[in-house]
Structures are given as C-alpha cells and as structure tokens.
Motif scaffolding. Structure first.
Motif, PDB file in Angstrom:
ATOM      1  N   VAL A   1       0.834  -1.207   0.000  1.00  0.00           N
ATOM      2  CA  VAL A   1       0.000   0.000   0.000  1.00  0.00           C
ATOM      3  C   VAL A   1       0.867   1.255   0.000  1.00  0.00           C
ATOM      4  O   VAL A   1       0.581   2.214  -0.720  1.00  0.00           O
ATOM      5  CB  VAL A   1      -0.974  -0.007   1.200  1.00  0.00           C
ATOM      6  CG1 VAL A   1      -1.640   1.347   1.379  1.00  0.00           C
ATOM      7  CG2 VAL A   1      -2.015  -1.085   1.026  1.00  0.00           C
ATOM      8  N   ASP A   2       1.960   1.259   0.786  1.00  0.00           N
ATOM      9  CA  ASP A   2       2.838   2.427   0.814  1.00  0.00           C
ATOM     10  C   ASP A   2       3.475   2.695  -0.543  1.00  0.00           C
ATOM     11  O   ASP A   2       3.541   3.835  -0.999  1.00  0.00           O
ATOM     12  CB  ASP A   2       3.935   2.253   1.871  1.00  0.00           C
ATOM     13  CG  ASP A   2       3.404   2.364   3.279  1.00  0.00           C
ATOM     14  OD1 ASP A   2       2.287   2.913   3.461  1.00  0.00           O
ATOM     15  OD2 ASP A   2       4.099   1.901   4.215  1.00  0.00           O
ATOM     16  N   VAL A   3       3.938   1.647  -1.211  1.00  0.00           N
ATOM     17  CA  VAL A   3       4.564   1.821  -2.525  1.00  0.00           C
ATOM     18  C   VAL A   3       3.533   2.272  -3.551  1.00  0.00           C
ATOM     19  O   VAL A   3       3.792   3.182  -4.351  1.00  0.00           O
ATOM     20  CB  VAL A   3       5.265   0.514  -2.970  1.00  0.00           C
ATOM     21  CG1 VAL A   3       5.706   0.606  -4.411  1.00  0.00           C
ATOM     22  CG2 VAL A   3       6.449   0.217  -2.069  1.00  0.00           C
ATOM     23  N   ILE A   4       2.353   1.669  -3.531  1.00  0.00           N
ATOM     24  CA  ILE A   4       1.310   2.058  -4.479  1.00  0.00           C
ATOM     25  C   ILE A   4       0.863   3.494  -4.225  1.00  0.00           C
ATOM     26  O   ILE A   4       0.661   4.265  -5.164  1.00  0.00           O
ATOM     27  CB  ILE A   4       0.127   1.078  -4.429  1.00  0.00           C
ATOM     28  CG1 ILE A   4       0.559  -0.279  -5.003  1.00  0.00           C
ATOM     29  CG2 ILE A   4      -1.078   1.616  -5.180  1.00  0.00           C
ATOM     30  CD1 ILE A   4      -0.472  -1.356  -4.868  1.00  0.00           C
ATOM     31  N   ARG A   5       0.718   3.865  -2.955  1.00  0.00           N
ATOM     32  CA  ARG A   5       0.331   5.238  -2.626  1.00  0.00           C
ATOM     33  C   ARG A   5       1.355   6.236  -3.164  1.00  0.00           C
ATOM     34  O   ARG A   5       1.007   7.257  -3.747  1.00  0.00           O
ATOM     35  CB  ARG A   5       0.190   5.416  -1.116  1.00  0.00           C
ATOM     36  CG  ARG A   5      -0.275   6.818  -0.741  1.00  0.00           C
ATOM     37  CD  ARG A   5      -0.407   7.014   0.761  1.00  0.00           C
ATOM     38  NE  ARG A   5      -1.359   6.072   1.315  1.00  0.00           N
ATOM     39  CZ  ARG A   5      -1.101   5.286   2.364  1.00  0.00           C
ATOM     40  NH1 ARG A   5       0.071   5.311   2.942  1.00  0.00           N
ATOM     41  NH2 ARG A   5      -2.025   4.465   2.820  1.00  0.00           N
ATOM     42  N   THR A   6       2.630   5.920  -3.003  1.00  0.00           N
ATOM     43  CA  THR A   6       3.683   6.785  -3.528  1.00  0.00           C
ATOM     44  C   THR A   6       3.598   6.889  -5.043  1.00  0.00           C
ATOM     45  O   THR A   6       3.743   7.978  -5.607  1.00  0.00           O
ATOM     46  CB  THR A   6       5.069   6.239  -3.122  1.00  0.00           C
ATOM     47  OG1 THR A   6       5.128   6.164  -1.703  1.00  0.00           O
ATOM     48  CG2 THR A   6       6.172   7.133  -3.629  1.00  0.00           C
ATOM     49  N   GLU A   7       3.352   5.778  -5.711  1.00  0.00           N
ATOM     50  CA  GLU A   7       3.240   5.782  -7.171  1.00  0.00           C
ATOM     51  C   GLU A   7       2.034   6.585  -7.647  1.00  0.00           C
ATOM     52  O   GLU A   7       2.114   7.302  -8.638  1.00  0.00           O
ATOM     53  CB  GLU A   7       3.152   4.360  -7.707  1.00  0.00           C
ATOM     54  CG  GLU A   7       4.426   3.572  -7.566  1.00  0.00           C
ATOM     55  CD  GLU A   7       5.542   4.112  -8.438  1.00  0.00           C
ATOM     56  OE1 GLU A   7       5.286   4.430  -9.612  1.00  0.00           O
ATOM     57  OE2 GLU A   7       6.663   4.216  -7.939  1.00  0.00           O
ATOM     58  N   VAL A   8       0.907   6.451  -6.943  1.00  0.00           N
ATOM     59  CA  VAL A   8      -0.303   7.157  -7.349  1.00  0.00           C
ATOM     60  C   VAL A   8      -0.176   8.658  -7.084  1.00  0.00           C
ATOM     61  O   VAL A   8      -0.622   9.484  -7.877  1.00  0.00           O
ATOM     62  CB  VAL A   8      -1.542   6.572  -6.635  1.00  0.00           C
ATOM     63  CG1 VAL A   8      -2.767   7.440  -6.833  1.00  0.00           C
ATOM     64  CG2 VAL A   8      -1.808   5.167  -7.134  1.00  0.00           C
ATOM     65  N   GLU A   9       0.453   9.012  -5.969  1.00  0.00           N
ATOM     66  CA  GLU A   9       0.615  10.426  -5.643  1.00  0.00           C
ATOM     67  C   GLU A   9       1.598  11.119  -6.572  1.00  0.00           C
ATOM     68  O   GLU A   9       1.497  12.320  -6.804  1.00  0.00           O
ATOM     69  CB  GLU A   9       1.080  10.582  -4.194  1.00  0.00           C
ATOM     70  CG  GLU A   9       0.008  10.244  -3.186  1.00  0.00           C
ATOM     71  CD  GLU A   9       0.511  10.246  -1.758  1.00  0.00           C
ATOM     72  OE1 GLU A   9       1.737  10.359  -1.549  1.00  0.00           O
ATOM     73  OE2 GLU A   9      -0.325  10.121  -0.850  1.00  0.00           O
ATOM     74  N   ASN A  10       2.582  10.404  -7.096  1.00  0.00           N
ATOM     75  CA  ASN A  10       3.614  10.986  -7.944  1.00  0.00           C
ATOM     76  C   ASN A  10       3.742  10.207  -9.248  1.00  0.00           C
ATOM     77  O   ASN A  10       4.769   9.602  -9.509  1.00  0.00           O
ATOM     78  CB  ASN A  10       4.964  10.976  -7.217  1.00  0.00           C
ATOM     79  CG  ASN A  10       4.895  11.660  -5.879  1.00  0.00           C
ATOM     80  OD1 ASN A  10       4.382  12.747  -5.780  1.00  0.00           O
ATOM     81  ND2 ASN A  10       5.403  11.016  -4.847  1.00  0.00           N
ATOM     82  N   PRO A  11       2.722  10.213 -10.104  1.00  0.00           N
ATOM     83  CA  PRO A  11       2.785   9.372 -11.307  1.00  0.00           C
ATOM     84  C   PRO A  11       3.832   9.819 -12.320  1.00  0.00           C
ATOM     85  O   PRO A  11       4.311   9.021 -13.107  1.00  0.00           O
ATOM     86  CB  PRO A  11       1.378   9.490 -11.899  1.00  0.00           C
ATOM     87  CG  PRO A  11       0.865  10.779 -11.395  1.00  0.00           C
ATOM     88  CD  PRO A  11       1.482  10.960 -10.030  1.00  0.00           C
ATOM     89  N   LEU A  12       4.209  11.080 -12.300  1.00  0.00           N
ATOM     90  CA  LEU A  12       5.172  11.555 -13.286  1.00  0.00           C
ATOM     91  C   LEU A  12       6.617  11.318 -12.867  1.00  0.00           C
ATOM     92  O   LEU A  12       7.525  11.527 -13.661  1.00  0.00           O
ATOM     93  CB  LEU A  12       4.929  13.028 -13.594  1.00  0.00           C
ATOM     94  CG  LEU A  12       3.560  13.314 -14.224  1.00  0.00           C
ATOM     95  CD1 LEU A  12       3.385  14.792 -14.472  1.00  0.00           C
ATOM     96  CD2 LEU A  12       3.366  12.525 -15.498  1.00  0.00           C
ATOM     97  N   VAL A  13       6.834  10.877 -11.624  1.00  0.00           N
ATOM     98  CA  VAL A  13       8.186  10.513 -11.208  1.00  0.00           C
ATOM     99  C   VAL A  13       8.617   9.276 -11.985  1.00  0.00           C
ATOM    100  O   VAL A  13       9.746   9.171 -12.454  1.00  0.00           O
ATOM    101  CB  VAL A  13       8.241  10.255  -9.680  1.00  0.00           C
ATOM    102  CG1 VAL A  13       9.573   9.688  -9.276  1.00  0.00           C
ATOM    103  CG2 VAL A  13       7.964  11.546  -8.938  1.00  0.00           C
TER     104      VAL A  13
END
Length: 93
Positions: free
Chosen positions: A52-64
């Motif tokens: 969940v933490d990794v997915i949350r980071t990916e969803v919050e910063n999709p352009l990274v």
C-alpha cells in the motif's frame, strides 16, 4: 467481451463501457505493480502495508515514474482504436 455484453444487457451501454474502462485501468495497474514494482499476489497478503505504501507513492507521484502513465496511455489508445465503430477490424470491445 462476454462481461461487456452481460453488463450491457443489465445496466445499459454507457455503464457497461465505463465498467470496461475501469476494468482495463485496474488490470493495467495490476500489470504495472507486478512488472515494474516487482510485487506478486502473495505480497498483498504477507506485506500489505509495504504494498500500500509503494502504491500510494506511485499514485501520488505518477510523473516521477512515467512508465505507468505511458502503459495506461498505450492500452487506452489500443482500446479506443479497437472499439471505434467505424473501424473495420474484427475485434470490438
């Protein structure tokens, strides 16, 4: 295709297409999580907080990591091309 026909009969064409688009987006995201983030289905049971933490980071910063945006864009473009009523190809979703 089969589920789209069933949903189309049950709830109408617009909602059925929304369901198809949602399923495609979720499946694409699942492929991305497995392929690029290197998680498998057991990780969601064994290490749910990390997933969940990794997915949350990916969803919050999709352009990274623009791979997710590119993957969703390519799959969406393919879907649009194949579902175009004026298209003469055999596969229409």
């Amino acid at each position: 295709y089969l589920m789209h026909v069933i949903w189309q009969r049950a709830v109408g064409s617009v909602l059925a297409w929304l369901a198809v688009a949602g399923a495609l987006a979720l499946a694409s995201f699942g492929v991305y999580v497995g392929r690029f983030l290197r998680f498998n289905s057991w990780d969601s049971l064994v290490r749910p907080r990390q997933v969940v933490d990794v997915i949350r980071t990916e969803v919050e910063n999709p352009l990274v990591e623009p791979k997710i945006v590119a993957a969703l864009g390519v799959l969406y473009a393919y879907w649009l091309e194949k579902s175009n009523p004026g298209n003469s190809s055999e596969l229409t979703l």
